[in-house]
Enzyme design. Structure first.
Site, PDB file in Angstrom:
ATOM      1  N   CYS A 138      42.185  98.655  -1.428  1.00 47.57           N
ATOM      2  CA  CYS A 138      43.292  98.592  -2.387  1.00 47.57           C
ATOM      3  C   CYS A 138      44.628  98.609  -1.638  1.00 47.57           C
ATOM      4  CB  CYS A 138      43.230  99.774  -3.351  1.00 47.57           C
ATOM      5  SG  CYS A 138      44.509  99.715  -4.644  1.00 47.57           S
ATOM      6  N   ASP A 146      47.170 100.204  -2.494  1.00 49.92           N
ATOM      7  CA  ASP A 146      47.807 101.513  -2.696  1.00 49.92           C
ATOM      8  C   ASP A 146      48.366 102.055  -1.373  1.00 49.92           C
ATOM      9  OD1 ASP A 146      48.053 104.469  -2.961  1.00 49.92           O
ATOM     10  OD2 ASP A 146      47.280 104.075  -4.974  1.00 49.92           O
ATOM     11  N   ARG A 200      48.943 104.856  -0.324  1.00 47.43           N
ATOM     12  CA  ARG A 200      48.382 106.107   0.212  1.00 47.43           C
ATOM     13  C   ARG A 200      47.057 105.900   0.934  1.00 47.43           C
ATOM     14  NH1 ARG A 200      48.265 108.720  -5.617  1.00 47.43           N
ATOM     15  NH2 ARG A 200      47.334 106.669  -5.896  1.00 47.43           N
ATOM     16  N   HIS A 221      39.277 103.717  -4.273  1.00 51.53           N
ATOM     17  CA  HIS A 221      39.781 105.094  -4.143  1.00 51.53           C
ATOM     18  C   HIS A 221      39.957 105.689  -5.530  1.00 51.53           C
ATOM     19  CE1 HIS A 221      44.104 104.349  -5.258  1.00 51.53           C
ATOM     20  NE2 HIS A 221      43.716 103.113  -4.991  1.00 51.53           N
ATOM     21  N   CYS A 275      42.999 105.283  -8.702  1.00 51.04           N
ATOM     22  CA  CYS A 275      43.465 103.912  -8.478  1.00 51.04           C
ATOM     23  C   CYS A 275      44.257 103.424  -9.700  1.00 51.04           C
ATOM     24  CB  CYS A 275      42.282 102.980  -8.216  1.00 51.04           C
ATOM     25  SG  CYS A 275      42.796 101.282  -7.854  1.00 51.04           S
TER      26      CYS A 275
HETATM   27 CO    CO Z   1      44.219 101.431  -6.058  1.00 49.46          CO
END
Ligand code: CO
Length: 211
Positions: free
Chosen positions: A44, A46, A48, A100, A103
């Site tokens: 992803c 993302d 983080r 994750h 998400c």
């Molecule tokens: Co995500």
């Protein structure tokens, strides 16, 4: 979150390059000679979930593709090109699809709202929900249902990876394997979903066999 001064990034970069050269004066010479990664990571976007850092891998060790909610849509030219290049040219022998918990992409797909341009992308996640709706609708706790959908989404994206000719061929020729993992932001731990690769492959080959 404080905003990052772009000048800071260039300063960080100078320090990083200096540190690398101090450790090994040939570092960039070796890095520029070519890449030979063993693993393709599909994860992803993302901010983080930073692929190399959480796996403890160094530059050159993993080929990375990231998009919203670690999707492998069958008609997405970008992810399909990545898979073909990684398997046929770079000759990776492991592919990991890494989701994750928490998400945002999966969360948005669970809401009844019109998100404009992102709708068709998130529709792929709704398709995962539909495929597994009996199991998911039996989960009363919303948080647990959200977690489970994240895991099932990883599993279905692994299935999409296995549907490709490049992966079927590489599995046959050199034993390439596909793995589904989830990263837990609350503990920092990477969890292997232990998807049954051999069984999935056997099941889907009935319909998706290409090679
Ligand atoms: Co995500």
């Amino acid at each position: 979150m404080s905003s990052i001064n772009l000048q800071t990034i260039f300063e960080n970069n100078r320090q990083w390059a200096k540190k690398k050269l101090a450790e090994d004066s040939e570092y960039f010479k070796k890095l520029s000679a070519g890449q030979n990664p063993d693993i393709l990571y599909i994860g992803c976007s993302d901010s983080r979930v930073s692929a190399e850092e959480l796996m403890g891998l160094k530059p050159g060790e993993v080929f990375v593709h990231r998009n919203i909610a670690n999707m492998v849509p069958n008609n997405d030219l970008s992810v399909m090109s990545i898979i073909n290049y990684a398997v046929d040219v770079l000759q990776v022998d492991k592919i990991v699809v890494v989701g994750h918990y928490q998400c945002g992409g999966v969360h948005e797909a669970m809401q009844s709202k019109d998100l404009g341009l992102i709708n068709p992308w998130l529709r792929n996640i709704r398709d995962v929900f539909r495929l597994h709706k009996d199991e998911l609708n039996d989960i009363i706790d919303e948080d647990l249902q959200y977690r489970r959908l994240i895991e099932l989404n990883v599993q279905e994206q692994c299935v999409n990876v296995i549907k490709t000719a490049a992966v079927q061929r590489a599995n046959k020729q050199r034993g390439l394997t596909v793995h589904g993992w989830v990263f837990d932001l609350q503990t920092g731990r990477l969890i292997d979903l232990n998807i049954n690769f051999a069984k999935i492959l056997a099941d889907i080959m009935e319909i998706y066999r290409i090679v």
